[in-house]
Scaffold this motif. Structure first.
Motif, PDB file in Angstrom:
ATOM      1  N   PHE A  83      39.816  42.096  48.032  1.00 45.83           N
ATOM      2  CA  PHE A  83      40.475  40.639  48.328  1.00 45.83           C
ATOM      3  C   PHE A  83      39.757  39.296  46.999  1.00 45.83           C
ATOM      4  O   PHE A  83      38.871  40.412  47.107  1.00 45.83           O
ATOM      5  CB  PHE A  83      39.953  39.100  49.550  1.00 45.83           C
ATOM      6  N   THR A  84      40.456  39.772  45.819  1.00 46.10           N
ATOM      7  CA  THR A  84      39.726  39.463  44.603  1.00 46.10           C
ATOM      8  C   THR A  84      39.638  38.062  44.521  1.00 46.10           C
ATOM      9  O   THR A  84      39.904  36.809  44.503  1.00 46.10           O
ATOM     10  CB  THR A  84      40.647  39.855  43.413  1.00 46.10           C
ATOM     11  N   VAL A  85      37.966  37.662  44.009  1.00 49.02           N
ATOM     12  CA  VAL A  85      37.794  36.319  43.772  1.00 49.02           C
ATOM     13  C   VAL A  85      37.485  36.535  41.962  1.00 49.02           C
ATOM     14  O   VAL A  85      36.696  37.300  41.385  1.00 49.02           O
ATOM     15  CB  VAL A  85      36.447  36.254  44.702  1.00 49.02           C
ATOM     16  N   GLN A  86      37.762  35.561  41.124  1.00 45.40           N
ATOM     17  CA  GLN A  86      37.429  34.660  39.922  1.00 45.40           C
ATOM     18  C   GLN A  86      36.120  33.867  39.877  1.00 45.40           C
ATOM     19  O   GLN A  86      37.007  32.723  40.473  1.00 45.40           O
ATOM     20  CB  GLN A  86      38.530  34.436  39.196  1.00 45.40           C
ATOM     21  N   GLY A  87      35.563  34.385  39.579  1.00 51.70           N
ATOM     22  CA  GLY A  87      34.388  33.006  39.203  1.00 51.70           C
ATOM     23  C   GLY A  87      34.139  33.340  38.761  1.00 51.70           C
ATOM     24  O   GLY A  87      33.996  32.991  37.646  1.00 51.70           O
ATOM     25  N   ALA A  88      32.594  32.213  38.504  1.00 49.51           N
ATOM     26  CA  ALA A  88      31.845  31.939  36.902  1.00 49.51           C
ATOM     27  C   ALA A  88      30.345  32.331  37.183  1.00 49.51           C
ATOM     28  O   ALA A  88      29.589  32.334  38.607  1.00 49.51           O
ATOM     29  CB  ALA A  88      31.917  30.700  36.554  1.00 49.51           C
ATOM     30  N   GLY A  89      29.808  33.117  36.314  1.00 53.13           N
ATOM     31  CA  GLY A  89      28.712  33.348  36.229  1.00 53.13           C
ATOM     32  C   GLY A  89      27.351  31.927  36.666  1.00 53.13           C
ATOM     33  O   GLY A  89      27.821  30.754  35.900  1.00 53.13           O
ATOM     34  N   GLY A  90      26.740  32.350  37.219  1.00 53.45           N
ATOM     35  CA  GLY A  90      26.280  31.249  37.278  1.00 53.45           C
ATOM     36  C   GLY A  90      26.616  29.953  38.605  1.00 53.45           C
ATOM     37  O   GLY A  90      25.420  29.074  39.001  1.00 53.45           O
ATOM     38  N   ASP A  91      26.860  30.475  39.091  1.00 49.64           N
ATOM     39  CA  ASP A  91      28.382  29.505  40.212  1.00 49.64           C
ATOM     40  C   ASP A  91      28.425  30.676  40.694  1.00 49.64           C
ATOM     41  O   ASP A  91      29.699  31.263  41.641  1.00 49.64           O
ATOM     42  CB  ASP A  91      29.209  28.788  39.730  1.00 49.64           C
ATOM     43  N   ASN A  92      28.280  29.437  42.581  1.00 49.18           N
ATOM     44  CA  ASN A  92      28.902  30.463  43.954  1.00 49.18           C
ATOM     45  C   ASN A  92      30.090  29.693  44.696  1.00 49.18           C
ATOM     46  O   ASN A  92      30.568  30.397  45.481  1.00 49.18           O
ATOM     47  CB  ASN A  92      27.663  31.739  44.289  1.00 49.18           C
ATOM     48  N   LEU A  93      30.683  28.704  44.333  1.00 54.08           N
ATOM     49  CA  LEU A  93      31.482  28.691  45.057  1.00 54.08           C
ATOM     50  C   LEU A  93      33.030  29.040  45.229  1.00 54.08           C
ATOM     51  O   LEU A  93      32.986  29.050  46.818  1.00 54.08           O
ATOM     52  CB  LEU A  93      31.829  26.452  44.528  1.00 54.08           C
ATOM     53  N   ALA A  94      33.137  29.948  44.524  1.00 51.48           N
ATOM     54  CA  ALA A  94      34.213  30.544  44.732  1.00 51.48           C
ATOM     55  C   ALA A  94      33.896  31.488  45.290  1.00 51.48           C
ATOM     56  O   ALA A  94      34.430  31.891  46.598  1.00 51.48           O
ATOM     57  CB  ALA A  94      34.676  31.265  43.162  1.00 51.48           C
ATOM     58  N   PRO A  99      35.556  26.021  41.668  1.00 56.12           N
ATOM     59  CA  PRO A  99      36.004  26.526  42.707  1.00 56.12           C
ATOM     60  C   PRO A  99      36.271  28.049  42.341  1.00 56.12           C
ATOM     61  O   PRO A  99      37.085  28.426  43.637  1.00 56.12           O
ATOM     62  CB  PRO A  99      37.217  25.740  43.157  1.00 56.12           C
ATOM     63  N   GLY A 100      36.779  28.695  41.331  1.00 61.98           N
ATOM     64  CA  GLY A 100      37.345  29.579  41.176  1.00 61.98           C
ATOM     65  C   GLY A 100      38.966  29.855  41.568  1.00 61.98           C
ATOM     66  O   GLY A 100      39.431  29.149  41.765  1.00 61.98           O
ATOM     67  N   VAL A 101      38.737  31.055  41.022  1.00 61.96           N
ATOM     68  CA  VAL A 101      40.370  31.270  41.232  1.00 61.96           C
ATOM     69  C   VAL A 101      40.634  32.654  41.986  1.00 61.96           C
ATOM     70  O   VAL A 101      39.656  33.579  42.160  1.00 61.96           O
ATOM     71  CB  VAL A 101      41.845  31.416  40.549  1.00 61.96           C
ATOM     72  N   LEU A 102      40.882  32.424  43.466  1.00 66.17           N
ATOM     73  CA  LEU A 102      41.364  33.788  44.799  1.00 66.17           C
ATOM     74  C   LEU A 102      42.160  34.616  44.054  1.00 66.17           C
ATOM     75  O   LEU A 102      44.091  33.858  44.162  1.00 66.17           O
ATOM     76  CB  LEU A 102      41.143  33.003  45.962  1.00 66.17           C
ATOM     77  N   GLY A 103      42.512  35.966  44.808  1.00 65.55           N
ATOM     78  CA  GLY A 103      43.913  36.104  45.042  1.00 65.55           C
ATOM     79  C   GLY A 103      44.764  36.729  43.516  1.00 65.55           C
ATOM     80  O   GLY A 103      45.766  36.631  43.287  1.00 65.55           O
ATOM     81  N   VAL A 104      43.955  36.990  42.048  1.00 68.69           N
ATOM     82  CA  VAL A 104      44.614  37.402  41.004  1.00 68.69           C
ATOM     83  C   VAL A 104      43.763  38.420  40.467  1.00 68.69           C
ATOM     84  O   VAL A 104      41.875  38.929  41.135  1.00 68.69           O
ATOM     85  CB  VAL A 104      43.940  36.245  39.963  1.00 68.69           C
TER      86      VAL A 104
END
Length: 180
Positions: free
Chosen positions: A19-30, A106-111
């Motif tokens: 289950f893929t998660v595109q997040g950002a460095g230093g942030d864990n909301l995604a 918030p990131g992007v999920l499923g990509v």
């Protein structure tokens, strides 16, 4: 997968669909959003750009366990490795770092995401242990597993022959290559 992605604690093992998660460095909301969205049995596979922050720790591991998440592979950092080992929650990461994160992106999920130079799609089979992590494209899983089963059977035969006293040179047909 990139050999820089290692088990966060000795003995960690995981297998399941990504289950893929595109997040950002230093942030864990995604990552927190992914815990709620991922189906039970999934392995979260997160791209946070290899950032050296503690994106994941005991709190998220407990939340994941409660929702049936199988484990985490992250191109970034995690913390609380002793606690995750005690929980038997398998985590594979690029870094271990106690530094906390913000909760803004918030990131992007499923990509499709990148873990090092490997592109992982939602649904790919993820398998990890002390030797590393592999991502097997969903459309090749059956063929790969059949090939793996055949190889395991062949290696079992080789081990039997070695225990009976044959040499690797004989088994692999290398006796001509073993000239002094």
């Amino acid at each position: 997968m990139d050999s820089g992605i290692r088990e966060a604690w000795p003995g960690a093992r995981v297998a399941g669909p990504a289950f893929t998660v595109q997040g950002a460095g230093g942030d864990n909301l995604a990552l927190q959003r992914a815990i709620l969205a991922a189906p039970p049995g999934s392995v979260l596979v997160a791209d946070v750009g290899g950032a050296d922050w503690g994106h994941w720790g005991e709190v998220l591991a407990v939340a994941s366990r409660a929702r049936g998440i199988a484990g985490l592979v992250i191109d970034g950092g995690v913390r609380d490795t002793v606690e995750m080992a005690e929980l038997d929650f398998p985590v594979f990461s690029r870094h271990i770092n106690v530094r906390g994160t913000r909760k803004l992106f918030p990131g992007v999920l499923g990509v499709p995401v990148h873990v090092g130079d490997t592109v992982v799609h939602a649904g790919d089979l993820i398998v990890g242990d002390v030797d590393g992590v592999v991502a097997i494209a969903n459309d090749t899983v059956v063929n790969v597993l059949d090939t793996a089963d055949a190889r395991a059977a062949k290696e079992a035969d080789i081990m039997k022959r070695l225990r009976a006293g044959e040499s690797t040179l004989d088994i692999y047909g290398l006796t001509g290559a073993a000239r002094d």
